[in-house]
Design an enzyme around this catalytic site. Structure first.
Site, PDB file in Angstrom:
ATOM      1  N   LYS A 215       7.949  -1.668   1.362  1.00 37.90           N
ATOM      2  CA  LYS A 215       7.356  -1.087   0.150  1.00 37.90           C
ATOM      3  C   LYS A 215       5.824  -1.131   0.204  1.00 37.90           C
ATOM      4  O   LYS A 215       5.139  -0.146  -0.064  1.00 37.90           O
ATOM      5  CB  LYS A 215       7.858  -1.859  -1.077  1.00 37.90           C
ATOM      6  CG  LYS A 215       7.118  -1.601  -2.343  1.00 37.90           C
ATOM      7  CD  LYS A 215       7.417  -0.228  -2.895  1.00 37.90           C
ATOM      8  CE  LYS A 215       6.470   0.145  -4.004  1.00 37.90           C
ATOM      9  NZ  LYS A 215       6.819   1.381  -4.659  1.00 37.90           N
ATOM     10  N   CYS A 269       0.178   1.727  -8.507  1.00 36.10           N
ATOM     11  CA  CYS A 269       0.894   1.406  -7.267  1.00 36.10           C
ATOM     12  C   CYS A 269      -0.059   1.395  -6.087  1.00 36.10           C
ATOM     13  O   CYS A 269      -0.347   0.359  -5.517  1.00 36.10           O
ATOM     14  CB  CYS A 269       1.994   2.439  -7.030  1.00 36.10           C
ATOM     15  SG  CYS A 269       3.003   2.691  -8.477  1.00 36.10           S
TER      16      CYS A 269
HETATM   17  N1  SAJ Z   1      -4.247  10.885  -4.233  1.00 40.51           N
HETATM   18  C1  SAJ Z   1      -5.345  11.366  -3.545  1.00 40.51           C
HETATM   19  N2  SAJ Z   1      -5.137  12.159  -2.459  1.00 40.51           N
HETATM   20  C2  SAJ Z   1      -3.889  12.480  -2.037  1.00 40.51           C
HETATM   21  C3  SAJ Z   1      -2.771  11.970  -2.717  1.00 40.51           C
HETATM   22  C4  SAJ Z   1      -2.977  11.167  -3.822  1.00 40.51           C
HETATM   23  O1  SAJ Z   1      -6.500  11.099  -3.908  1.00 40.51           O
HETATM   24  O2  SAJ Z   1      -3.783  13.215  -1.056  1.00 40.51           O
HETATM   25  C5  SAJ Z   1      -4.433  10.022  -5.407  1.00 40.51           C
HETATM   26  C6  SAJ Z   1      -3.790  10.570  -6.680  1.00 40.51           C
HETATM   27  O3  SAJ Z   1      -4.625  11.490  -7.316  1.00 40.51           O
HETATM   28  C7  SAJ Z   1      -3.591   9.302  -7.467  1.00 40.51           C
HETATM   29  C8  SAJ Z   1      -3.281   8.267  -6.401  1.00 40.51           C
HETATM   30  O4  SAJ Z   1      -3.740   8.815  -5.177  1.00 40.51           O
HETATM   31  O5  SAJ Z   1      -4.787   8.922  -8.140  1.00 40.51           O
HETATM   32  C9  SAJ Z   1      -1.827   7.893  -6.263  1.00 40.51           C
HETATM   33  O6  SAJ Z   1      -0.989   9.022  -6.430  1.00 40.51           O
HETATM   34  P1  SAJ Z   1       0.306   9.318  -5.553  1.00 40.51           P
HETATM   35  O7  SAJ Z   1       0.945  10.561  -6.050  1.00 40.51           O
HETATM   36  O8  SAJ Z   1      -0.015   9.279  -4.120  1.00 40.51           O
HETATM   37  O9  SAJ Z   1       1.233   8.044  -5.782  1.00 40.51           O
HETATM   38  P2  SAJ Z   1       1.828   7.283  -7.064  1.00 40.51           P
HETATM   39  O10 SAJ Z   1       0.970   6.078  -7.280  1.00 40.51           O
HETATM   40  O11 SAJ Z   1       2.073   8.160  -8.221  1.00 40.51           O
HETATM   41  O12 SAJ Z   1       3.258   6.850  -6.463  1.00 40.51           O
HETATM   42  C10 SAJ Z   1       3.299   6.096  -5.264  1.00 40.51           C
HETATM   43  C11 SAJ Z   1       4.348   6.715  -4.337  1.00 40.51           C
HETATM   44  N3  SAJ Z   1       4.240   6.145  -3.007  1.00 40.51           N
HETATM   45  C12 SAJ Z   1       4.120   6.915  -1.913  1.00 40.51           C
HETATM   46  O13 SAJ Z   1       4.058   8.127  -1.964  1.00 40.51           O
HETATM   47  C13 SAJ Z   1       4.067   6.193  -0.591  1.00 40.51           C
HETATM   48  C14 SAJ Z   1       5.734   6.490  -4.892  1.00 40.51           C
HETATM   49  O14 SAJ Z   1       6.727   6.935  -3.971  1.00 40.51           O
HETATM   50  C15 SAJ Z   1       5.928   4.989  -5.188  1.00 40.51           C
HETATM   51  O15 SAJ Z   1       7.215   4.750  -5.750  1.00 40.51           O
HETATM   52  C16 SAJ Z   1       4.885   4.581  -6.212  1.00 40.51           C
HETATM   53  O16 SAJ Z   1       3.606   4.760  -5.604  1.00 40.51           O
HETATM   54  C17 SAJ Z   1       5.105   3.132  -6.582  1.00 40.51           C
HETATM   55  O17 SAJ Z   1       5.674   2.880  -7.661  1.00 40.51           O
HETATM   56  O18 SAJ Z   1       4.791   2.248  -5.787  1.00 40.51           O
END
Ligand code: SAJ
Length: 438
Positions: A215, A269
Site C-alpha cells: 500500500k 493519501c
Molecule cells: N496529482 C498530480 N499529478 C498527477 C496525478 C495526481 O499532481 O499526475 C495530484 C492530484 O491533483 C492530487 C494528488 O496528486 O492533488 C493525489 O491524487 P490522486 O488522484 O493521484 O490520488 P488520491 O490521493 O485521490 O488516491 C490515491 C490512489 N493511489 C494511487 O493511485 C496509487 C488510490 O488508489 C488510493 O486508494 C488512495 O490514494 C488512498 O486512499 O491511499
C-alpha cells in the site's frame, strides 16, 4: 469461513462504502463511528460524504435492514478497522538535519481497543487503515492480546489495504485487485473468504507486513513520479519548453509513464503515506523525503509564476478556480490549491475563491465567492487550480464577457491556450511559461 454479521469501525470515505457494499451483498453490517453526529445522520438515511453513488448505496443498505449505525462495536464474525491515520499535529521526528512528520495512530489504537470486549474465538479482525510497516504485528497484535485471545491461534488477523480512488470508490471496491496479508496463512484465507463476498478483482494472499508495504509503495511511487513531473515543469520554464508537450512525447516511449505536473499534491493519501516510510527508516529514504519536499514546495513555484505573470501581486484581484485537492471531488483536505491562495495573499493579492463542489466551505483566511460569476467579475486574473470538468468546459467567448480579467494562469493544463488567446486573453500555463509552442 462464513460471515453473517460484521462490524465496520470508522464510517468515513472507506468504511462507509465498504459497509454499504457488504450490506448490499446480504451481510448484516453494524457500522461504528465515535462521532454521534455521523450515526444520527446515517440512521436518518442521510450521508455525510460526497462520493458518486454513495447516498443511493447507503439508503438501499438501510432500507434492506442489513445496515445499522452505532457508536459501539457488537459481537460479530468479523471486524474491519477503517479509521484515519493522520499526522501528529505538533510533533516531528529528526534525523541528520531532516525533519519528518509522524503518524498519529491513536484512532487505530482506540478502534482496536473497542473490539476487546466483543472479540470471540474464531473471529476475523482486518485492519484497512493505511499504516506504517509492521503496525499489524507490532501494534494491533499486542492490543488484541489483552482480550486473552491470541492472534493467529484463537482468532484470525489480517491487513488489507483499501486502494480505491476517491470519485470511483464504489466501482473500484468491487473491481480492483485486493491484497490480504494475514498474520498466518489461515488468517489470509479467512480474509479472502470475507472479501470474496463482493470483490470481483483478483484477491492476492500474502503476509501482513508485505500488504502494508504494498500500500505504501503504491502511493509513494505516485508521489515520486509526480515530484519528477513537477521538477520537469520548473526545468521547462527555465529552458523555454512546454512541459506538457515534452511529457506527452516522452510518454510515447513504451517504458516511460510520467505523470502530470500541477499546483502540488493533496488529499489524505499520497501526500501523507510516503512519510510513513520516512518515519520508519529515515536513513533509507532520501529519495522519498526529497520528493515530498518537491511536491510540498510546488505551490510556491506556482505563486512565483503568477507573480511574474502579473508583474506584482500587490493589490491584484485574483479569482481562484477550484479548491478541492483534485478534479470532480468535494474533498478540500491537504489541498495545494488552498496553499496557493494563501501564498498569493501573502504576496499582496486579493483572492476570491470559487469551489463548485463545496460552495459553502469555510476555510480560515480564504474569501469564498457566492457564485462563479461573482468570483470572476472584477478580477484582474483567473487562476485555474483544479481540473473540474465544469471548468474545462468553460467557453472563452462567454467568459470574456463575464470578467474584466484578461490574464489566465492554468496550473493543471485544463484549457486550450489558442482558444483563450483568440478571445483576447493572455495565457500562461505552469511548465509552459516561456515557450512559444502550443
Ligand atoms: N496529482 C498530480 N499529478 C498527477 C496525478 C495526481 O499532481 O499526475 C495530484 C492530484 O491533483 C492530487 C494528488 O496528486 O492533488 C493525489 O491524487 P490522486 O488522484 O493521484 O490520488 P488520491 O490521493 O485521490 O488516491 C490515491 C490512489 N493511489 C494511487 O493511485 C496509487 C488510490 O488508489 C488510493 O486508494 C488512495 O490514494 C488512498 O486512499 O491511499
Amino acid at each position: 469461513m462464513k460471515f453473517q454479521k460484521i462490524c465496520v469501525i470508522g464510517l468515513g470515505y472507506i468504511g462507509l462504502p465498504t459497509a454499504s457494499t457488504f450490506a448490499s451483498h446480504g451481510v448484516n453490517v453494524i457500522g461504528v463511528d465515535i462521532n454521534p453526529h455521523i450515526i444520527d445522520t446515517l440512521n436518518k438515511g442521510e450521508v455525510h460524504i460526497h462520493e458518486p453513488g454513495l447516498r443511493d448505496a447507503v439508503t438501499k443498505a438501510i432500507a434492506s435492514g442489513n445496515f445499522k449505525a452505532a457508536t459501539q462495536p457488537e459481537e460479530a464474525d468479523a471486524f474491519i478497522i477503517a479509521v484515519p491515520t493522520p499526522f501528529q499535529e505538533n510533533k516531528f521526528g529528526e534525523y541528520n538535519g531532516i525533519t519528518y512528520k509522524l503518524a498519529d495512530m491513536r484512532a487505530v489504537t482506540s478502534a482496536a481497543e473497542s473490539i476487546l470486549p466483543v472479540l470471540r474465538k474464531g473471529n476475523l479482525v482486518v485492519l484497512e487503515s493505511t499504516s506504517p510497516p509492521r503496525t499489524t504485528v507490532d501494534l494491533i497484535t499486542p492490543i488484541l492480546a489483552r482480550s486473552g485471545l491470541e492472534a493467529g491461534r484463537d482468532f484470525h488477523l489480517a491487513y488489507s489495504p483499501e486502494r480505491v480512488l476517491p470519485g470511483q470508490i464504489l466501482h473500484e471496491l468491487i473491481e480492483n485487485a485486493r491484497v490480504i496479508g494475514g498474520v498466518t496463512a489461515e488468517s489470509s484465507e479467512a480474509g479472502k473468504d470475507l472479501y470474496s463476498i463482493f470483490v470481483k478483482g483478483q484477491i492476492i494472499k500474502t503476509d501482513a507486513t508485505t500488504a502494508e508495504m504494498v500500500k505504501l509503495m503504491e502511493n509513494t511511487y505516485r508521489d515520486v513520479n509526480i515530484a519528477i513531473a513537477n521538477e520537469f515543469s520548473r526545468l521547462a520554464d527555465k529552458f523555454g519548453v512546454n512541459v506538457w508537450e515534452a511529457i506527452s512525447i516522452a510518454n510515447l516511449h513504451p517504458r516511460v509513464k510520467i505523470l502530470s505536473p500541477g499546483p502540488g499534491v493533496g488529499g489524505h493519501c499520497i501526500s501523507v503515506d510516503p512519510w510513513f516510510f520516512v518515519e520508519a527508516a529515515p536513513e533509507l529514504t532520501p529519495l522519498i523525503y526529497h520528493s515530498r519536499q518537491v511536491n510540498d514546495s510546488q505551490p510556491h513555484f506556482v505563486a512565483e509564476t503568477v507573480k511574474r505573470a502579473l508583474g506584482t501581486l500587490s493589490g491584484k484581484r485574483i479569482a481562484a478556480l477550484g479548491l478541492a485537492y483534485k478534479p470532480d471531488v468535494d474533498d478540500l483536505r491537504e489541498s495545494p490549491a488552498n496553499e496557493v491562495v494563501h501564498l498569493l495573499q501573502e504576496k499582496g493579492a486579493q483572492v476570491l475563491a470559487w469551489e463548485p463542489f463545496k460552495p459553502e466551505a469555510k476555510l480560515p483566511g480564504i474569501n469564498m465567492a457566492d457564485s462563479f460569476e461573482s468570483a470572476i467579475r472584477d478580477a484582474d486574473a483567473l487562476i485555474l487550480l483544479v481540473k473540474h470538468t465544469e471548468f474545462i468546459k468553460l467557453d472563452p467567448k462567454e467568459i470574456a464577457q463575464k470578467t474584466k480579467a484578461r490574464i489566465l494562469i492554468d496550473t493543471v493544463n485544463g484549457w486550450d491556450k489558442e482558444s483563450w488567446k483568440t478571445h483576447g486573453f493572455e495565457f500562461l500555463r505552469i511548465g509552459d511559461a516561456n515557450s512559444n509552442h502550443r
